[in-house]
Design an enzyme around this catalytic site. Structure first.
Site, PDB file in Angstrom:
ATOM      1  N   SER A  85       0.843  -1.192   0.000  1.00  0.00           N
ATOM      2  CA  SER A  85       0.000   0.000   0.000  1.00  0.00           C
ATOM      3  C   SER A  85       0.878   1.241   0.000  1.00  0.00           C
ATOM      4  O   SER A  85       2.096   1.159  -0.171  1.00  0.00           O
ATOM      5  CB  SER A  85      -0.919  -0.009   1.224  1.00  0.00           C
ATOM      6  OG  SER A  85      -0.158   0.164   2.414  1.00  0.00           O
ATOM      7  N   GLU A 118      14.864 -19.342  -6.127  1.00  0.00           N
ATOM      8  CA  GLU A 118      15.581 -19.063  -7.370  1.00  0.00           C
ATOM      9  C   GLU A 118      15.894 -20.292  -8.204  1.00  0.00           C
ATOM     10  O   GLU A 118      15.968 -20.207  -9.425  1.00  0.00           O
ATOM     11  CB  GLU A 118      16.919 -18.379  -7.053  1.00  0.00           C
ATOM     12  CG  GLU A 118      16.838 -16.953  -6.620  1.00  0.00           C
ATOM     13  CD  GLU A 118      18.216 -16.312  -6.684  1.00  0.00           C
ATOM     14  OE1 GLU A 118      18.496 -15.650  -7.692  1.00  0.00           O
ATOM     15  OE2 GLU A 118      18.998 -16.491  -5.742  1.00  0.00           O
ATOM     16  N   LYS A 165      22.751 -26.997  -9.155  1.00  0.00           N
ATOM     17  CA  LYS A 165      21.848 -25.894  -8.825  1.00  0.00           C
ATOM     18  C   LYS A 165      21.603 -25.098 -10.096  1.00  0.00           C
ATOM     19  O   LYS A 165      22.522 -24.491 -10.650  1.00  0.00           O
ATOM     20  CB  LYS A 165      22.457 -24.999  -7.752  1.00  0.00           C
ATOM     21  CG  LYS A 165      21.585 -23.816  -7.372  1.00  0.00           C
ATOM     22  CD  LYS A 165      22.169 -23.031  -6.199  1.00  0.00           C
ATOM     23  CE  LYS A 165      21.245 -21.900  -5.795  1.00  0.00           C
ATOM     24  NZ  LYS A 165      21.763 -21.163  -4.612  1.00  0.00           N
ATOM     25  N   ASP A 221      21.339 -12.940   2.507  1.00  0.00           N
ATOM     26  CA  ASP A 221      20.190 -13.856   2.502  1.00  0.00           C
ATOM     27  C   ASP A 221      20.356 -14.888   3.609  1.00  0.00           C
ATOM     28  O   ASP A 221      20.147 -16.084   3.406  1.00  0.00           O
ATOM     29  CB  ASP A 221      20.054 -14.543   1.137  1.00  0.00           C
ATOM     30  CG  ASP A 221      18.743 -15.321   0.997  1.00  0.00           C
ATOM     31  OD1 ASP A 221      17.793 -15.009   1.749  1.00  0.00           O
ATOM     32  OD2 ASP A 221      18.679 -16.230   0.157  1.00  0.00           O
TER      33      ASP A 221
END
Length: 548
Positions: free
Chosen positions: A136, A358, A374, A466
């Site tokens: 918002s 990811e 990966k 992260d």
């Protein structure tokens, strides 16, 4: 209130910023009245005092309209938005609700505006236990219910997305609210302009993006192209942090709420992401996306029917009323624990051993060694140019940082091969469990060694960006993984934000063990010579958070 009634009726007053809303709803969830009037300033920008004057005028008009639909004598409960929001607006809203409560001698309840958005979304969609992206003008949060609270898993570190769009629109002399005009111009954009893309774990930063977009406009780039690029970049960031939170919590539902939820491009992006992650996606109809009185009335009913009571002296507005300050008394099903198996959770495809936000993770062999591959897969929600840039950059960055931390004496997987074209890394397979699973099983003794590892990393000038309990593998020693967002930095604040990301990830799913886990991590982190400065900075960063 007559508690013997089968169907209680509540009137709700919403007025946290520039929108005045009145809603009437029954305890069976039937919306009897819901109308919102927005204040449009004569010049750009919202002045808090003028917004408050708008509420004082429009609440009278809206109340008359509402009572034409539902007679005053049928109202059983009065509810209002207690916060967060602009002080003058909140005070007018609270005063209006108090006056009505006293005049009809009915109970009053002040509720959290943010959670009102979540609960009206659950009422009006099929969502049961969603991960919620709340966007918002004043708020940007990723929320999830766990342990009797709606936990803030991710959020903006500076300005809210709605404010970002509005500020850009004002800079371009577009009317308020600016997000509508940004969306309109973006539809005619055909050139993607590279802008800052700042994601830190499940948090994001928008101020640098806003400044850069303004400069691009000032440099005579077409407004359509700047709006297109601003929208694609910011919404990709929002979708990514939602996907990261989804991978960490394993929720099976995503819900989009808040005024910016009306944007069709954002809805499209989240829908595509949810399809790729095989989870359900929900968004309320438009009247329940933006600020409205029905959501305030509904949350008032939920709290009242489950024992919440308020005296008038307790109805002072709280401008910094965070979602995670509210004790949730209306959700009684503790099977909403991630590991109980009594509620849906995100499913990992059988051919993979893991699927993050990811990448897809598969197991195999590289020469005679056990290995994992990966692969950073294409994201259908991102435009091709941006997606290619992000996946390539992060693939290379991860390989470099995994090698760098190993040189610093930190345990990390060995890199066997890199396929830059296909965004793949082949690395050594680590026998062990991720820290998240170990903690859920009650094993926390290793947590001190996590802190030591982070301290050694920070001491080497490396910031992970992260840090979550999903990004450590516990073997004989803790192995740190997933450096796609990593960077070199000696800034104390960067290291503090690294730990804040970890702190929120622990609270989001390990809330019942938080103190034990966090204290052990900090004990280990204190082996880093600048630990005290970093820990002090954490307090400063958390205090200055404006968007709640």
């Amino acid at each position: 209130m007559d508690n013997s009634k089968d169907d209680l009726i509540c009137i709700g007053f919403e007025g946290t910023a520039e929108k005045s809303g009145v809603g009437i709803i029954t305890s069976k969830g039937e919306v009897l009245f819901n109308k919102t009037i927005i204040y449009t300033p004569p010049v750009q920008g919202i002045h808090p005092r003028e917004a408050a004057d708008h509420h004082a005028e429009t609440f009278v008009k809206l109340l008359k309209e509402a009572l034409n639909e539902v007679p005053l004598e049928k109202i059983d409960l009065v509810s209002f938005s207690l916060g967060p929001g602009l002080g003058p607006s909140l005070r007018v809203t609270a005063t209006t609700a108090r006056a009505l409560s006293l005049s009809i001698n009915k109970p009053i309840i002040g509720v959290n505006h943010c959670i009102g958005h979540v609960e009206i979304g659950k009422l009006t969609t099929d969502a049961v236990d969603p991960l919620t992206l709340y966007v918002s003008g004043g708020n940007t949060q990723v929320l999830a219910y766990t342990g009797k609270k709606y936990r803030v898993i991710g959020e903006t570190l500076d300005i809210a997305i709605g404010n970002c769009l509005d500020q850009f629109a004002r800079h371009c002399n577009l009317p308020h609210p600016g997000g509508v005009y940004v969306e309109k111009f973006a539809k005619d954009g055909n050139k993607f302009i590279k802008l800052p893309y700042t994601v830190k774990g499940m948090d994001l930063s928008l101020s640098g993006l806003l400044t850069s977009a303004m400069k691009k406009y000032d440099s005579k780039e077409r407004i359509e192209d700047v709006c297109y690029s601003l929208q694609e970049t910011s919404f990709s960031m929002l979708t990514e942090i939602t996907e990261r939170a989804l991978a960490h919590t394993n929720k099976a539902e995503v819900m989009l709420v808040g005024g910016v939820a009306a944007n069709n491009r954002l809805k499209e992006m989240l829908k595509v992401m949810c399809e790729e992650q095989n989870v359900d996606f929900y968004v309320p109809e438009k009247q329940f996306c933006g600020d409205n009185g029905a959501m305030i009335a509904w949350l008032g009913i939920l709290q009242y029917l489950n024992g919440k009571r308020m005296d008038l002296k307790d109805t002072k507005p709280i401008s910094n009323y965070r979602s995670d300050m509210v004790e949730v008394n209306w959700i009684h099903d503790e099977s909403k624990n991630l590991n109980d198996g009594n509620i849906k959770s995100r499913k990992i495809p059988k051919h993979l051993i893991g699927k993050g936000a990811e990448a897809d993770i598969s197991k195999g062999r590289y020469l005679e060694f056990e290995s994992i591959t990966k692969e950073r897969v294409k994201k259908g929600y991102r435009i091709l140019k941006l997606d290619e840039l992000i996946r390539t950059r992060r693939t290379v960055k991860e390989a470099r940082f995994l090698a760098a931390v190993k040189e610093c004496g930190i345990h990390a997987p060995s890199i066997y091969d890199i396929d830059k074209e296909n965004k793949k890394i082949i690395m050594g397979y680590i026998h062990g469990k991720i820290a998240k699973d170990e903690i859920e099983e009650g094993n926390i003794e290793f947590c001190k060694s996590l802190g030591e590892t982070i301290g050694k990393m920070h001491g080497s000038g490396i910031v992970h960006n992260d840090l979550t309990t999903s990004n450590f593998i516990i073997s004989k020693n803790p192995y740190i993984i997933d450096f796609g967002l990593g960077k070199y930095s000696d800034l104390i604040e960067d290291k503090a934000i690294d730990l804040i990301v970890l702190k929120k990830s622990i609270m989001s799913i390990h809330y019942d063990k938080f103190d034990l886990v966090w204290n052990k991590i900090i004990d280990g982190y204190k082996t880093y010579e600048l630990a005290e400065s970093v820990l002090e900075c954490i307090k400063e960063v958390e205090k200055r958070a404006r968007y709640l």
